[in-house]
Scaffold this active site. Sequence first.
Site, mmCIF file in Angstrom:
data_model
loop_
_atom_site.group_PDB
_atom_site.id
_atom_site.type_symbol
_atom_site.label_atom_id
_atom_site.label_comp_id
_atom_site.label_asym_id
_atom_site.label_seq_id
_atom_site.Cartn_x
_atom_site.Cartn_y
_atom_site.Cartn_z
ATOM 1 N N TYR A 231 0.819 -1.212 0.000
ATOM 2 C CA TYR A 231 0.000 0.000 0.000
ATOM 3 C C TYR A 231 0.861 1.274 0.000
ATOM 4 C CZ TYR A 231 -2.747 3.881 1.502
ATOM 5 O OH TYR A 231 -3.290 5.130 1.565
ATOM 6 N N GLY A 232 0.381 2.289 -0.690
ATOM 7 C CA GLY A 232 1.051 3.582 -0.880
ATOM 8 C C GLY A 232 2.001 4.042 0.210
ATOM 9 N N HIS A 260 4.076 17.852 6.883
ATOM 10 C CA HIS A 260 2.924 17.240 6.226
ATOM 11 C C HIS A 260 1.957 18.350 5.799
ATOM 12 C CE1 HIS A 260 -0.480 13.985 6.662
ATOM 13 N NE2 HIS A 260 -0.022 14.057 5.435
ATOM 14 N N SER A 282 -3.977 13.198 7.680
ATOM 15 C CA SER A 282 -4.377 12.455 6.492
ATOM 16 C C SER A 282 -5.902 12.395 6.373
ATOM 17 C CB SER A 282 -3.831 11.038 6.568
ATOM 18 O OG SER A 282 -2.438 11.092 6.702
ATOM 19 N N ALA A 283 -6.368 12.610 5.164
ATOM 20 C CA ALA A 283 -7.805 12.579 4.842
ATOM 21 C C ALA A 283 -8.594 13.672 5.574
ATOM 22 C CB ALA A 283 -8.402 11.192 5.082
ATOM 23 N N CYS A 284 -7.961 14.831 5.783
ATOM 24 C CA CYS A 284 -8.648 15.964 6.399
ATOM 25 C C CYS A 284 -8.664 17.194 5.503
ATOM 26 C CB CYS A 284 -8.032 16.287 7.755
ATOM 27 S SG CYS A 284 -8.326 14.999 8.971
ATOM 28 N N LYS A 286 -6.252 18.257 2.743
ATOM 29 C CA LYS A 286 -5.103 18.929 2.122
ATOM 30 C C LYS A 286 -5.231 19.003 0.602
ATOM 31 C CE LYS A 286 -2.032 16.234 3.900
ATOM 32 N NZ LYS A 286 -3.024 15.469 4.665
ATOM 33 N N ASP A 307 0.730 17.599 -0.246
ATOM 34 C CA ASP A 307 0.890 16.681 0.898
ATOM 35 C C ASP A 307 2.148 16.938 1.721
ATOM 36 O OD1 ASP A 307 -0.247 14.381 2.311
ATOM 37 O OD2 ASP A 307 1.462 13.238 1.584
ATOM 38 N N ASN A 397 -10.522 4.680 1.994
ATOM 39 C CA ASN A 397 -9.162 5.204 1.753
ATOM 40 C C ASN A 397 -8.682 4.860 0.339
ATOM 41 O OD1 ASN A 397 -6.761 6.570 2.549
ATOM 42 N ND2 ASN A 397 -5.744 4.602 2.907
ATOM 43 N N SER A 398 -9.615 4.675 -0.583
ATOM 44 C CA SER A 398 -9.195 4.430 -1.975
ATOM 45 C C SER A 398 -8.531 5.695 -2.519
ATOM 46 C CB SER A 398 -10.389 4.012 -2.824
ATOM 47 O OG SER A 398 -11.431 4.959 -2.737
ATOM 48 N N ARG A 399 -7.648 5.515 -3.498
ATOM 49 C CA ARG A 399 -6.760 6.611 -3.893
ATOM 50 C C ARG A 399 -6.619 6.722 -5.398
ATOM 51 N NH1 ARG A 399 -4.214 9.790 0.398
ATOM 52 N NH2 ARG A 399 -5.023 8.792 2.263
ATOM 53 N N ARG A 430 -10.055 17.832 11.966
ATOM 54 C CA ARG A 430 -11.442 17.449 11.749
ATOM 55 C C ARG A 430 -12.090 17.387 13.121
ATOM 56 N NH1 ARG A 430 -14.044 14.155 7.675
ATOM 57 N NH2 ARG A 430 -12.261 14.192 6.281
HETATM 58 P P1 GDP Z 1 -5.992 14.890 2.488
HETATM 59 O O1 GDP Z 1 -5.851 13.425 2.695
HETATM 60 O O2 GDP Z 1 -5.608 15.687 3.691
HETATM 61 O O3 GDP Z 1 -5.334 15.352 1.248
HETATM 62 O O4 GDP Z 1 -7.569 15.158 2.341
HETATM 63 P P2 GDP Z 1 -8.471 15.314 1.033
HETATM 64 O O5 GDP Z 1 -8.391 16.685 0.459
HETATM 65 O O6 GDP Z 1 -8.228 14.184 0.113
HETATM 66 O O7 GDP Z 1 -9.906 15.174 1.690
HETATM 67 C C1 GDP Z 1 -10.253 14.096 2.526
HETATM 68 C C2 GDP Z 1 -11.740 14.039 2.687
HETATM 69 O O8 GDP Z 1 -12.194 15.240 3.311
HETATM 70 C C3 GDP Z 1 -12.475 13.934 1.362
HETATM 71 O O9 GDP Z 1 -13.521 13.020 1.502
HETATM 72 C C4 GDP Z 1 -12.993 15.320 1.133
HETATM 73 O O10 GDP Z 1 -14.182 15.333 0.391
HETATM 74 C C5 GDP Z 1 -13.216 15.858 2.548
HETATM 75 N N1 GDP Z 1 -13.038 17.333 2.582
HETATM 76 C C6 GDP Z 1 -12.001 18.036 2.088
HETATM 77 N N2 GDP Z 1 -12.173 19.371 2.259
HETATM 78 C C7 GDP Z 1 -13.377 19.515 2.886
HETATM 79 C C8 GDP Z 1 -14.124 20.659 3.340
HETATM 80 O O11 GDP Z 1 -13.736 21.814 3.186
HETATM 81 N N3 GDP Z 1 -15.307 20.384 3.967
HETATM 82 C C9 GDP Z 1 -15.785 19.109 4.133
HETATM 83 N N4 GDP Z 1 -16.943 18.949 4.738
HETATM 84 N N5 GDP Z 1 -15.100 18.012 3.708
HETATM 85 C C10 GDP Z 1 -13.912 18.213 3.101
HETATM 86 P P1 PGA Z 2 -3.023 12.126 2.675
HETATM 87 O O1 PGA Z 2 -1.748 11.220 2.279
HETATM 88 O O2 PGA Z 2 -2.451 13.014 3.726
HETATM 89 O O3 PGA Z 2 -3.344 12.776 1.387
HETATM 90 O O4 PGA Z 2 -4.137 11.289 3.212
HETATM 91 C C1 PGA Z 2 -1.552 9.905 2.546
HETATM 92 C C2 PGA Z 2 -1.368 9.612 4.012
HETATM 93 O O5 PGA Z 2 -1.098 10.547 4.790
HETATM 94 O O6 PGA Z 2 -1.465 8.438 4.354
HETATM 95 MN MN MN Z 3 -0.448 12.687 3.781
HETATM 96 MN MN MN Z 4 -4.055 14.232 -0.007
#
Ligand code: GDP
Ligand code: PGA
Ligand code: MN
Ligand code: MN
Length: 617
Positions: A231-232, A260, A282-284, A286, A307, A397-399, A430
């Site tokens: 995995y990634g 990060h 992660s997943a918040c 970015k 990232d 967490n699909s990418r 979050r």
């Molecule tokens: P990263 O992993 O930090 O890069 O996060 P992502 O930009 O890929 O977003 C992760 C999840 O948060 C996704 O399901 C997005 O739809 C959701 N998300 C991102 N920005 C916002 C926002 O401004 N508001 C809400 N409610 N959800 C968001």
């Molecule tokens: P993310 O990057 O921050 O875009 O989720 C992958 C990870 O942190 O695992």
């Molecule tokens: Mn990351």
């Molecule tokens: Mn990301």
Amino acid sequence: AQKPADTLNELSIEAQRGIEQAPTTHEHLLEWVSEMARLTQPDRIHWADGSEDEWKSLTDDMVEAGTLVRLNEEKFPNSFAAFSDPDDVARVEERTFICTKTKSGAGPTNNWEDPEEMKEILRGRFRGSMRGRTMYVIPFVMGHLDADDPKFGVEITDSAYVVCSMRIMATIGTDVLKKMDETDAFFVECLHSLGAPLEPGQEDVPWPCNPSKYIVQFPEDRAIWSFGSGYGGNALLGKKCYALRIASAIAHDEAWLAEHMLILKVTDPQESTKYIAAAFPSACGKTNFAMIEPTIPGWKAEMVGDDIAWIRFRGDQAYVTNPEAGLFGVAPGTGWSTNPNAMKAVAKGNTIFTNVALTDDGGVWWEGMTDEVPEHLVDWKGHDWTPDAGRPAAHPNSRFCTPIKQTDILAAEYDDPNGVPLSAIVFGGRRKTTVPLVSESFGWEHGVFQGATLSSETTAAAKGAVGVVRRDPMAMLPFIGYNANEYLQHWLDLGESHGAENMPKVFYVNWFRRTPDGGFAWPGFGENSRVVDWICRRVDGTAGGVETPVGVVPTKEDLNLDGLEITDEEIQAALAVDAGEWLKELPGIEEWFAKLGAVPEVLDEQAAGLRDRLNAQ
Ligand code: GDP
Ligand code: PGA
Ligand code: MN
Ligand code: MN
């Protein structure tokens, strides 16, 4: 029985040829590859050149083997879907180790083992682990090949998926190796194996891996050994393992920061440009924030990175670079309405999707991609799926893994080896409650405190429970390659040596606060440009705000809310600083500092200051 390390096996004739005909004169590299080949016993060795032909032949092979599904050429040219083992879908923090000579070197937040003992265990795991497979050698550079001090690495892996993904995420291959040879360059040794050797005649599976996983960093040796996962974040070793864990340790020694963070370029209606870096776990959000489409007229946003950010100083000015060449974005929630720039980038093709669902016409789908839900899909586990299935079609967490150059809104200076000047640092997490939409810190030390106490609900990006609030300093909890207390001290020291007044201004955001009825208080995504506008005007000293115990927060009049449909209740809920809620937050912060054990005194003082300000309310 395990053989001692000094009695390594002989190589197969083919593998021996791979060493003799190696396209390099770098002696240390040759020695290391040869030693790792004798340890892991691959059938053959392939030196990755990073070419189009190589990509074509590897992806063809993986389609043949069932590892990749080729997507509909018209919809997604030169693109593929991979489906992992259901147990190999995210980073594994429990199995991630920082191995320093002393336990305190890894600090209170990392898993630690003695490096020599860990290497002994790992040699046991890696012994013969590439039998029946090809060993790929991937020379790569994180950041610009023409940087003053290019950060080289070489990943050894037995996964073609890793080779193809690394080709998207970093600069790899012939040019890198040539420069390494010419300069006899230092490189970070990155050893990776799926841990799934093939006995003669044994049939392969589409996603080989091993239930026993080890993601191990040796920051003092600047080395990485990763075993058992494809995995990634566990397997593309240039990314989290190198550009964050190892690089943060290097940065500590060399007085810079490996963070990060996304990097965003914004230009206001007066044509004034600023660069903002933002750290969210992660997943918040970015990738979404990095690719924002501003909803307020006259504003332009461009992406520099999504990232990872390397922040260095020239004089006392911070400059930031993105060491990556690709996006490894969360698919669910990425859609034409929320992140059209990401959708346009992946639609250009040359993308590897992992654990998304397949449509009947050879495309991909995930939750949130379109408003309309397809009537039939094959889900990420290969089962038929219909909207009433009661389970998501794509893994949460699909990418998508896509070249950054395919982003229309990529800033021209994204690969300037000197980086871009940084005006503001934004922390975010979050949180359903407590944390307001945006606050500005009172200064550098308070900003470091905001980062140090950053909290967020856990997500599917790491294995484990989802939705649990945890402290995640600077969104780096899983990525700090050394002692977290020293890391926080390092942030303070940089402010000390460059002067707090010269440091970027620090802000803390929360896009995820809820109203009493459970909905998001703030619409997020493109509307976050209204927060960017306020941040930029605060940097310029032209925006108002009120001093609260947690920082300076805008009133609704201080924000540009023109054209936004938002109820009074919602905007109040988004902006509120409730002393009662924050007093309930304090024990969590104090517990966290107690867990860290030896936080810099300045941060203890900041915690006391926050308590005093709240009690004075
Ligand atoms: P990263 O992993 O930090 O890069 O996060 P992502 O930009 O890929 O977003 C992760 C999840 O948060 C996704 O399901 C997005 O739809 C959701 N998300 C991102 N920005 C916002 C926002 O401004 N508001 C809400 N409610 N959800 C968001
Ligand atoms: P993310 O990057 O921050 O875009 O989720 C992958 C990870 O942190 O695992
Ligand atoms: Mn990351
Ligand atoms: Mn990301």
